[in-house]
Scaffold this active site. Structure first.
Site, short mmCIF file in Angstrom:
data_model
loop_
_atom_site.label_atom_id
_atom_site.label_comp_id
_atom_site.label_asym_id
_atom_site.label_seq_id
_atom_site.Cartn_x
_atom_site.Cartn_y
_atom_site.Cartn_z
N SER A 1 28.47 8.19 14.76
CA SER A 1 28.00 8.35 16.13
C SER A 1 29.16 8.34 17.13
CB SER A 1 26.97 7.26 16.45
OG SER A 1 26.27 7.54 17.63
N LYS B 1 26.46 11.19 11.95
CA LYS B 1 25.26 10.85 12.75
C LYS B 1 25.43 11.46 14.12
CE LYS B 1 21.68 8.43 14.40
NZ LYS B 1 21.67 8.76 15.82
N ASP C 1 39.49 17.96 17.96
CA ASP C 1 39.22 19.27 18.56
C ASP C 1 40.22 19.60 19.66
OD1 ASP C 1 37.12 19.71 16.91
OD2 ASP C 1 35.55 19.49 18.41
#
Length: 545
Positions: free
Chosen positions: A296, A321, A307
């Site tokens: 999460s 998750k 990224d």
């Protein structure tokens, strides 16, 4: 027929009439028609059961069973919350509904204290790691699921509950636990590693987690002006508050950088979250440690830094998750919690690793996962958690060694070892030197991890018996050889297993901080992080290829 039944028939008939009327005017191919048809069928079944079933039925109980079965077929996070449960949830959200300050895991069907937090209610009550909870206020825990157990253990601060526990080696004990505010440090340890590298452990994204991480990095830089980089350890961190995740990324990336987006069926509910403040340092090299229990918010932080090509990820693929839940009113004080969206990180990949088909988890194979690009053009895969840039095997991915963890063999052994050793020296000075004792424990415990091969052997034996063949002698010889191979595999991973045992032992005496400190001593992932942060050329190459 009783008045109650006549009223029920009338209500059900009205629902059926409305459903039939709506269905009759809807186009045949319209999804609304399918919904109304299903409601009519459901209503008719319910009416017939109520009328003709041999025993009296409880309408609320029967309806709840149907509703719960419906939502359970979607995913584990979509749940019905009855009127009674709503008040419990409200108390929890108000901050008045507190826990006990311990992590609990089901072992052999019983809730077991897996981790204690120093000076929290469970610790103050005298609970020990390894205690199995048999009764809570005279209610047996057998048969309770995790959520039900959590509900009966929580309560207002100052209230008392009586626990009956089975303590390995000592037997049954009764303890009084006074509930209270639980304060678990989200940054249990920070400090300098070798070769000028800083280290910050973050265990949960609770309130002010970002502030504590920032403060730790500020102090490390102030005390060590030549610091070459920082390691952010998110291993085992199951997540928490989304805004804290965004603010932690903001420590290392500029203001107004998009970090995470939530997208679902209802477009008006889609949300984007960007960094809001000034960063602490956009140049300091960062290594993030993740594993299969990083979930999460941990995946938002690690995935966003990956990224944006702002940090190198080290370890194992994260949990995956990436689902968002919202609670809706459903009448008469009840609610339903529904998965309404998924998380998407800067490359626009989704971190959710598992699809749910008829409520069952389905792990998406790598060859079916879509490709995305980081800001520098590196290829990353979506729909599968976050994969590290540098993968470090745990126990060599050996199934037998993994079985020591999955079957809680090391956990149970350390419980026994701690009973026989009232204290240890400092974390820095302690070394586990009882390997022969551990091997003897394995033999005594008759440890045998059922590998895939062993499961196939058992299946072959059963099939052969069904068809009238006796291959027991041959299978016994194969099993004996596999047992020898298991022993050899465990011996070959002696050093790594000792590292795990030492970490468990340190945690028993010195809690979270001791466990983190001990883990750093022989931590392969930490050593890899130190190496890459001290090799700027390699660090830059990883972030650009």
């Amino acid at each position: 027929m009783s008045t109650r039944k006549r009223s029920l028939h009338a209500a059900l008939g009205a629902v059926a009439f409305l459903a039939l009327t709506a269905a009759s005017v809807a186009p045949v191919n319209d999804k609304f028609f399918e919904i109304m048809k299903a409601i009519e069928v459901y209503t008719n079944v319910y009416k017939e059961v109520n009328t003709y079933y041999v025993d009296e039925i409880e309408p609320n109980k029967l309806m709840r069973t149907g509703i719960e079965a419906m939502v359970e077929s979607l995913d584990p996070y979509t749940n019905y919350i009855s009127e009674t449960d709503v008040e419990t949830a409200r108390l929890r959200q108000s901050g008045q509904y507190q826990g006990i300050g311990a992590e609990i895991e089901y072992i052999d069907g019983l809730p077991t204290i897996l981790t204690l937090y120093r000076d929290q209610p469970a610790d103050a009550a005298g609970l020990k790691t390894g205690d199995r909870l048999l009764e809570i206020d005279d209610r047996e825990t057998v048969g309770y699921n995790r959520e039900q157990l959590e509900e009966i253990m929580r309560g207002f601060p100052g209230t008392v509950m009586t626990l009956t526990v089975d303590r390995p080696g000592e037997g049954m004990k009764k303890l009084q636990l006074t509930r209270g505010d639980v304060e678990i440090p989200n940054v249990p340890y920070s400090g300098m590693l070798e070769s000028g590298v800083g280290y910050v452990a973050l265990t949960t994204f609770t309130q002010n987690a970002a502030g504590n991480v920032r403060e730790a990095v500020v102090k490390l830089r102030a005390d060590n002006p030549d610091m070459k980089g920082v390691v952010l350890d998110l291993r085992g961190n199951g997540g928490g508050l989304l805004n804290e995740a965004v603010d932690i990324v903001n420590i290392f990336v500029p203001k107004d950088e998009l970090i995470v987006t939530t997208k679902g069926k209802v477009r008006d509910w889609n949300r984007s979250y960007a960094t809001r403040g000034n960063p602490l340092d956009t140049e300091l090299p960062v290594a993030v440690l993740i594993n299969g229990r990083s979930a999460s918010a941990s995946e938002i932080v690690s995935g966003a830094l990956q990224d944006l090509d702002r940090g190198v990820l080290i370890g194992q693929r994260s949990y995956g998750k990436g689902l968002v839940q919202n609670i809706m009113e459903t009448g008469y004080g009840s609610r339903v919690k529904i998965t309404t969206a998924k998380y998407y990180i800067p490359s626009q990949r989704c971190i959710q690793a598992i699809e749910y088909r008829d409520g069952k988890p389905y792990d998406i194979p790598d060859d079916q996962r879509p490709e995305f690009k980081t800001r520098a053009g590196r290829t990353v895969l979506g729909s599968g958690g976050v994969a590290p840039d540098i993968e470090v095997d745990v126990l060599g991915r050996n199934n037998v060694a993994q079985g020591l963890l999955e079957e809680f063999i090391i956990f149970d052994y350390v419980n026994q070892w701690v009973r026989e050793h009232p204290s240890i020296d400092s974390v820095a000075e302690f070394h586990f030197r009882d390997w022969d004792n551990f091997q003897a424990y394995l033999n005594q415990a008759d440890f045998s991890f059922d590998s895939r091969a062993e499961q196939l052997l058992e299946s072959a034996a059963e099939r052969a018996a069904e068809e009238g063949y006796d291959i027991s002698t041959e299978l016994a010889a194969i099993q004996e050889k596999m047992d020898r191979e298991q022993a050899t595999a465990i011996a070959g991973l002696k050093e790594e297993i000792i590292d795990i045992i030492e970490k468990e032992i340190a945690g028993r005496y010195f809690y979270q901080r001791g466990q983190v400190q001990m883990g750093l001593r022989n931590d392969k992932e930490v050593q890899e992080a130190i190496a890459v942060l001290n090799d700027r050329a390699r660090y830059n190459e990883i972030l650009s290829k």
